[in-house]
Design a protein around this motif. Structure first.
Motif, PDB file in Angstrom:
ATOM      1  N   SER A  28       0.799  -1.221   0.000  1.00 47.10           N
ATOM      2  CA  SER A  28       0.000   0.000   0.000  1.00 47.10           C
ATOM      3  C   SER A  28       0.836   1.277   0.000  1.00 47.10           C
ATOM      4  O   SER A  28       0.280   2.372   0.035  1.00 47.10           O
ATOM      5  N   LEU A  29       2.169   1.143  -0.039  1.00 47.82           N
ATOM      6  CA  LEU A  29       3.021   2.342   0.011  1.00 47.82           C
ATOM      7  C   LEU A  29       2.862   3.219  -1.225  1.00 47.82           C
ATOM      8  O   LEU A  29       2.906   4.441  -1.127  1.00 47.82           O
ATOM      9  N   GLN A  30       2.701   2.581  -2.379  1.00 53.49           N
ATOM     10  CA  GLN A  30       2.622   3.347  -3.616  1.00 53.49           C
ATOM     11  C   GLN A  30       1.441   4.311  -3.612  1.00 53.49           C
ATOM     12  O   GLN A  30       1.480   5.366  -4.254  1.00 53.49           O
ATOM     13  N   ARG A  31       0.387   3.983  -2.868  1.00 49.61           N
ATOM     14  CA  ARG A  31      -0.799   4.835  -2.835  1.00 49.61           C
ATOM     15  C   ARG A  31      -0.733   5.895  -1.731  1.00 49.61           C
ATOM     16  O   ARG A  31      -1.702   6.629  -1.533  1.00 49.61           O
ATOM     17  N   LEU A  32       0.389   5.946  -1.018  1.00 52.05           N
ATOM     18  CA  LEU A  32       0.493   6.848   0.129  1.00 52.05           C
ATOM     19  C   LEU A  32       0.252   8.299  -0.272  1.00 52.05           C
ATOM     20  O   LEU A  32      -0.473   9.036   0.400  1.00 52.05           O
TER      21      LEU A  32
ATOM     22  N   LEU B 203      -1.608   2.819  10.816  1.00 51.60           N
ATOM     23  CA  LEU B 203      -2.878   2.440  11.435  1.00 51.60           C
ATOM     24  C   LEU B 203      -3.726   1.571  10.513  1.00 51.60           C
ATOM     25  O   LEU B 203      -4.413   0.649  10.969  1.00 51.60           O
ATOM     26  N   LEU B 204      -3.677   1.860   9.202  1.00 45.90           N
ATOM     27  CA  LEU B 204      -4.525   1.139   8.255  1.00 45.90           C
ATOM     28  C   LEU B 204      -3.872  -0.122   7.703  1.00 45.90           C
ATOM     29  O   LEU B 204      -4.566  -1.068   7.312  1.00 45.90           O
ATOM     30  N   SER B 205      -2.534  -0.132   7.647  1.00 46.81           N
ATOM     31  CA  SER B 205      -1.839  -1.275   7.048  1.00 46.81           C
ATOM     32  C   SER B 205      -0.968  -2.032   8.042  1.00 46.81           C
ATOM     33  O   SER B 205      -0.941  -3.258   8.043  1.00 46.81           O
TER      34      SER B 205
ATOM     35  N   LEU C 183       8.773   1.031   9.140  1.00 46.71           N
ATOM     36  CA  LEU C 183       8.577   0.681   7.731  1.00 46.71           C
ATOM     37  C   LEU C 183       7.733   1.737   7.023  1.00 46.71           C
ATOM     38  O   LEU C 183       8.013   2.110   5.877  1.00 46.71           O
ATOM     39  N   SER C 184       6.693   2.228   7.700  1.00 46.32           N
ATOM     40  CA  SER C 184       5.832   3.254   7.100  1.00 46.32           C
ATOM     41  C   SER C 184       6.595   4.559   6.882  1.00 46.32           C
ATOM     42  O   SER C 184       6.461   5.203   5.836  1.00 46.32           O
ATOM     43  N   LEU C 185       7.400   4.941   7.865  1.00 47.70           N
ATOM     44  CA  LEU C 185       8.156   6.192   7.762  1.00 47.70           C
ATOM     45  C   LEU C 185       9.213   6.107   6.665  1.00 47.70           C
ATOM     46  O   LEU C 185       9.337   7.018   5.840  1.00 47.70           O
ATOM     47  N   ILE C 186       9.980   5.018   6.657  1.00 48.20           N
ATOM     48  CA  ILE C 186      10.998   4.856   5.615  1.00 48.20           C
ATOM     49  C   ILE C 186      10.345   4.723   4.247  1.00 48.20           C
ATOM     50  O   ILE C 186      10.817   5.286   3.250  1.00 48.20           O
ATOM     51  N   GLY C 187       9.253   3.985   4.200  1.00 52.18           N
ATOM     52  CA  GLY C 187       8.557   3.812   2.926  1.00 52.18           C
ATOM     53  C   GLY C 187       8.015   5.100   2.355  1.00 52.18           C
ATOM     54  O   GLY C 187       7.882   5.237   1.132  1.00 52.18           O
ATOM     55  N   SER C 188       7.701   6.074   3.226  1.00 51.36           N
ATOM     56  CA  SER C 188       7.188   7.348   2.732  1.00 51.36           C
ATOM     57  C   SER C 188       8.225   8.062   1.866  1.00 51.36           C
ATOM     58  O   SER C 188       7.866   8.791   0.934  1.00 51.36           O
TER      59      SER C 188
END
Length: 227
Positions: free
Chosen positions: A72-76, A109-111, A147-152
Motif C-alpha cells: 500500500s506504500l505506492q498509494r500513500l 494504522l490502516l496497514s 517501515l511506514s516512515l521509511i517507505g514514505s
C-alpha cells in the motif's frame, strides 16, 4: 496553541485517510489478505515438522509482514497527487513535514497495525509459544511504524514515475533490512535462551531516528516530485 493546531491538523488528515479507506475497503484489506496467504503457505509447503517450523517462524512472519506493508506504500501520496490535493498541501501554511508524519501514521494504522494484530494468529500455525507470540507482536509494533516512515521516502521519490512499484521496492528494501534482522532476531534470540532486550532497543532507536529524519527527507522528495 501551536501544538493544538498541529494536533488538529494531524487528526484532520487521519480522519480524511480513514474516510477514504472506508470507501476503498478492498485496498485496505489487500495487505492483510496477502500477509495471511503468504504466511500460511509456508507451513503447507514445508510440512508438519515442528522444529523446522519453529525455526522458520520469526523470519517468515517478518518477511511476510514487510512485503504486505509495502503493497500500500505506492498509494500513500498517489491519490492526493492525482487530484491536486498534494500540491495544495505543499502550498498551504501547514508544515509539509507535519502532513508527511500524519500520512505515515495513517499508513501504519490502516496497514501496519492490522498485521500486528493478525501475527499471533498466524504464529500459532508455526507452533510458537505465547511468550514468543508476545515478543513477535512487540517487535512488529516497533518495526512497522518504521517501515511506514521509511517507505514514505520511497513513495515520495517515485511519485508520478512509470513503473513506480518496482522502483519503490528497489529503493526501500535495502533500508528495510536492519528492521527485518532485529525484528526476527528478537524472537530467535529468546527462543535460544538469549536476551532480546538489545534487539528491542535497536528497533526503538530506529523508530526514533526514522521519526526524526524521514519527514524532512520525504518533504524534500515531495517538493522535487511536484516541480
Amino acid at each position: 496553541m501551536k501544538k493544538l493546531g498541529m494536533t488538529s491538523v494531524m487528526l484532520a488528515v487521519l480522519r480524511r485517510e480513514v474516510a477514504v479507506a472506508m470507501r476503498q475497503k478492498g485496498e485496505v484489506l489487500t495487505p492483510l489478505v496477502f500477509f495471511v496467504v503468504i504466511a500460511s503457505l509456508f507451513p503447507l509447503g514445508v510440512g508438519p515438522e515442528s522444529a523446522l517450523l519453529l525455526r522458520m517462524a520469526p523470519g517468515v512472519l517478518w518477511v511476510s509482514a514487510l512485503l504486505a506493508a509495502m503493497l500500500s506504500l505506492q498509494r500513500l501520496f498517489a491519490t492526493d497527487y492525482a487530484d491536486g490535493s498534494l500540491e495544495q498541501m505543499a502550498l498551504s501554511s501547514t508544515p509539509l513535514g507535519l502532513l508527511v508524519v500524519a500520512k505515515a501514521l495513517s499508513h501504519f494504522l490502516l496497514s501496519g497495525l492490522p498485521l500486528v494484530l493478525m501475527a499471533p494468529v498466524l504464529g500459532l500455525q508455526f507452533g510458537l509459544e505465547p511468550r514468543s507470540l508476545g515478543i513477535l507482536m512487540l517487535t512488529l509494533l516497533l518495526g512497522t511504524p518504521t517501515l511506514s516512515l521509511i517507505g514514505s521516502i520511497g513513495a515520495a521519490l517515485t511519485l508520478g514515475v512509470r513503473g513506480a512499484g518496482v522502483l519503490l521496492s528497489l529503493l526501500i528494501l535495502p533500508l528495510y533490512i536492519p528492521v527485518l534482522i532485529f525484528g526476527a532476531g528478537a524472537v530467535e534470540a529468546d527462543a535460544a535462551g538469549l536476551g532480546f532486550g538489545g534487539h528491542l532497543s535497536l528497533l526503538a532507536a530506529m523508530l526514533v531516528l526514522s521519526a526524526f529524519f524521514t519527514p524532512l527527507a520525504t518533504k524534500t522528495a515531495l517538493r522535487i516530485s511536484l516541480e
